[in-house]
Design a protein around this motif. Structure first.
Motif, short mmCIF file in Angstrom:
data_model
loop_
_atom_site.label_atom_id
_atom_site.label_comp_id
_atom_site.label_asym_id
_atom_site.label_seq_id
_atom_site.Cartn_x
_atom_site.Cartn_y
_atom_site.Cartn_z
N CYS A 257 0.42 4.13 1.38
CA CYS A 257 0.62 4.68 2.74
C CYS A 257 1.81 4.02 3.44
O CYS A 257 2.54 4.69 4.16
CB CYS A 257 -0.62 4.46 3.61
N CYS B 102 -7.30 6.77 1.97
CA CYS B 102 -6.21 7.13 2.89
C CYS B 102 -4.97 7.55 2.12
O CYS B 102 -4.33 8.57 2.44
CB CYS B 102 -5.89 5.99 3.86
N CYS B 103 -4.61 6.77 1.07
CA CYS B 103 -3.40 7.10 0.32
C CYS B 103 -3.56 8.43 -0.42
O CYS B 103 -2.59 9.17 -0.58
CB CYS B 103 -3.06 5.99 -0.66
N TYR C 11 -3.41 2.31 -4.91
CA TYR C 11 -3.49 1.90 -3.51
C TYR C 11 -2.41 0.85 -3.26
O TYR C 11 -1.59 0.99 -2.38
CB TYR C 11 -4.88 1.35 -3.23
N GLU D 175 0.83 -1.21 0.00
CA GLU D 175 0.00 0.00 0.00
C GLU D 175 0.87 1.26 0.00
O GLU D 175 1.87 1.33 0.71
CB GLU D 175 -0.91 -0.03 1.23
ZN LIG Z 1 -3.38 4.21 2.27
#
Ligand SMILES: [Zn+2]
Length: 665
Positions: free
Chosen positions: A319, A400-401, A365, A317
């Motif tokens: 993130c 989120c990313c 992602y 991912e």
């Molecule tokens: Zn993320």
């Protein structure tokens, strides 16, 4: 049969690797006196804005500022209408995530438009802080209305960066009030979920404020966070960390890949607080375990989105990439071990750029090391991510990313150079940049002109306004056998790989330092005995023709340039490599190309490799993806062809782990 206790096995194997990969020649910790203070880090980052990018790094940061990072707050509701800014959309991690990256971007690039934009948003947050110290989105009755404190830890981490860049005292006071509210509130509303698994992120702002104020309650707050937080030290002693997450099951916070990337710095920070020497060893042991059971050729580990083993079709991912980078930057600073600098470059030059379109408007992602097509795919073999996870788009799978991706490049740039405890400067990682600092009251500038990592020579100019004596410490990568340095035209001097090389002298005027890190082709053996071609800090992947198709055009906020795209290969990908088994690197030819306007794009690749290979007709798409790498050496009756490999970071679809062809006798 001999049974080995898993715990002692892990401890022993980790220690064995440390002896070879983590060289002894790095700054020793200073040992103070009592637990009433923080231990000193090996190196200190320069204040935000002291380091500026040059050449390809400047172009890369400009691309980022002109892409999604510089514009997300103009149209994406979870930031544009965030509760943090008085709106009604998400009021938790997304706006602070975006600011955490964009503060670093705005001040590293010295982009006034972006700085003004950031200042407006920060102003809103601190002017809407409540009298009790909690920020706007925090519920009035937090005992009944649970609010996961992770977002507050993150917001404070962002605000101290902003304070460092601007010196705005009101921001420091806002952080102080927020941390006081947390200090007073943690017993009533303890950490849970993400906050519990990310407790150490709170130490960043706690330490920053402590170093400004020396208030003892801040150290108590740090210890309270650790006491309520998840114990990764204990978790890594058990077998579960080694086991890939099964498909569609067993989602766990402690095996979440983003938490894994973040938590490798936890015990370096905790060591400063608690003075426990055992904590110092934990980060390297954690990384070693992640490599051993989930490691990838990019320097990352898989997680889609929990740890997923070594198979190159599992994903990582975005993130986790940017968080692992920040962890490595922190580890370089606190522990001063050059191996963390090697890893920092590996992740920054490979995994980071590969997962964006080259204009940085779209991202994935999950990226895969063997990623031959990116399509909406309900059959995807992710452990628990959705069908769109490897699309290039605005918010593939989850947002989120989209909000957290921004910190990758700017924080990397801001941590290239760090201060030594004796007024000197350390090159912790290499990319074209300048840095300004004072040594014994004299203004000094270092300027590094280079196309590294696409080239092996680096020209450093140290400029001192007056004569000044201070050390210049150069990190010599562990792979750089035969590394040399030449100061002011003197004879070249050898440098030891895997260590910091210290040049302690009087600097006066402009002094040129020529550095050479010889890059040799290397083959690493990976999952199912597949091989990856490496050279210096770069992994190389098969260059594929790409067919891009726009998708999801009817979804909200997908107006170009921030659309969603599928990518399919327009050239064959299923090759095995023909390598000489006695000297596998011998058959690979490297050729310099100009580093492009977009340095991490297929057409901008600054170095290419040519290698021979043949098609493996049995290696096919399965579930819309590259099938499992066939195990061991493979037969092929297809003709040998010349194949072009380019740096992994320049590819969007690729094969990186290749089967080897059986040598014909
Ligand atoms: Zn993320």
């Amino acid at each position: 049969m001999i049974t080995i206790d898993r715990r002692s096995f892990l401890a022993r194997t980790a220690a064995g690797t440390l002896a070879t990969s983590f060289a002894a020649n790095f700054p020793e910790p200073q040992r103070p006196q009592s637990r009433d203070t923080l231990l000193e880090p090996a190196f200190r980052p320069l204040p935000l804005g002291s380091i500026r990018p040059l050449r390809w790094l400047e172009r890369q940061l400009r691309i980022q500022a002109d892409g999604l990072s510089g514009h997300l707050d103009e149209f994406w509701p979870d930031v544009a209408e965030s509760k943090w800014f008085g709106g009604t959309a998400e009021g938790w991690e997304r706006a602070p995530y975006w600011l955490d990256g964009v503060v670093a971007l705005a001040w590293t690039l010295n982009d006034k438009r972006l700085q003004e934009k950031v200042a407006r948003h920060v102003e809103y947050i601190i002017s809407h802080q409540r009298p009790d110290g909690w920020f706007g989105p925090y519920p009035v009755d937090a005992v009944k209305m649970h609010y996961d404190l992770w977002a507050v830890l993150l917001a404070n981490k962002m605000l101290v960066q902003y304070h460092e860049a601007t010196g705005d005292e009101r921001v420091l006071r806002a952080v102080e009030a927020s941390l006081r509210a947390m200090y007073n509130g943690l017993d009533r509303t303890p950490l849970f979920e993400w906050g519990q698994y990310r407790w150490f992120e709170g130490l960043v702002s706690v330490f920053y404020l402590y170093e400004k104020t020396r208030e003892p309650w801040l150290l108590e707050l740090g210890r309270k966070l650790r006491a309520q937080g998840f114990d990764y030290r204990e978790f890594y002693k058990h077998e579960d960390i080694t086991v890939p997450t099964p498909r569609r099951g067993l989602w766990k916070l402690q095996k979440h890949v983003v938490n894994a990337g973040m938590s490798v710095k936890a015990y370096a920070l905790a060591w400063r607080l608690d003075h426990d020497e055992a904590d110092r060893r934990v980060p390297a042991e954690m990384i070693d375990t992640l490599d051993r059971y989930h490691g990838q050729a990019t320097g990352m580990f898989t997680g889609d989105e929990c740890l997923a083993g070594k198979n190159p079709i599992q994903g990582t991912e975005l993130c986790s990439v940017v968080e692992f980078l920040f962890s490595l930057e922190t580890l370089c600073s606190v522990l001063g071990n050059p191996a963390f600098g090697d890893r920092l470059e590996r992740v920054a030059f490979n995994a980071l750029p590969a997962t964006f379109t080259s204009d940085m408007w779209a991202h994935q992602y999950d990226q895969q090391v063997n990623q031959v097509q990116c399509t909406i795919n309900p059959d995807a073999m992710w452990t628990d991510n959705g069908p769109e996870s490897n699309l290039f788009g605005l918010e593939p799978n989850y947002g989120c990313c989209t909000s957290n991706m921004h910190q990758g490049w700017p924080k990397f740039a801001a941590h290239l150079w760090m201060r030594t405890p004796d007024e000197g400067i350390a090159a912790v990682a290499y990319a074209p940049s300048t840095a300004g600092f004072q040594a014994h009251g004299t203004q000094v500038t270092v300027a590094l002109e280079t196309d590294y990592p696409f080239r092996e020579t680096l020209k450093l100019t140290v400029k001192s306004a007056k004569p000044a004596r201070f050390p210049l410490m150069l990190r010599v990568p562990a792979w750089a056998d035969g590394a040399t340095v030449r100061v002011a035209g003197a004879a070249a001097e050898g440098m030891k790989p895997g260590a910091f090389h210290r040049l302690d002298r009087e600097w006066n005027g402009a002094v040129e330092v020529g550095i050479r890190f010889p890059m040799k082709a290397k083959i690493s053996v990976r999952y199912n005995e597949a091989v990856t071609v490496e050279r210096g800090p770069l992994a190389y992947s098969l260059k594929l023709g790409e067919n891009w198709t726009r998708v999801n055009a009817d979804k909200p906020h997908r107006e170009l340039p921030h659309g969603d795209f599928e990518v399919r290969p327009s050239t064959p990908w299923n090759y095995g490599l023909a390598l000489d088994h006695r000297n596998p690197a011998a058959g690979i030819r490297f050729e310099e190309r100009p580093v492009g306007e977009k340095p991490f794009s297929p057409e901008g690749a600054g170095m290419t490799a040519t290698v021979r290979g043949a098609k493996l007709p049995g290696w096919k798409l399965v579930h819309g993806w590259a099938g499992e790498v066939p195990p061991g050496p493979q037969e092929s009756s297809e003709p040998l062809e010349e194949l072009t490999l380019i740096p992994y970071g320049c590819t969007r679809i690729r094969v990186t782990e290749f089967p080897r062809l059986k040598t014909k006798t």
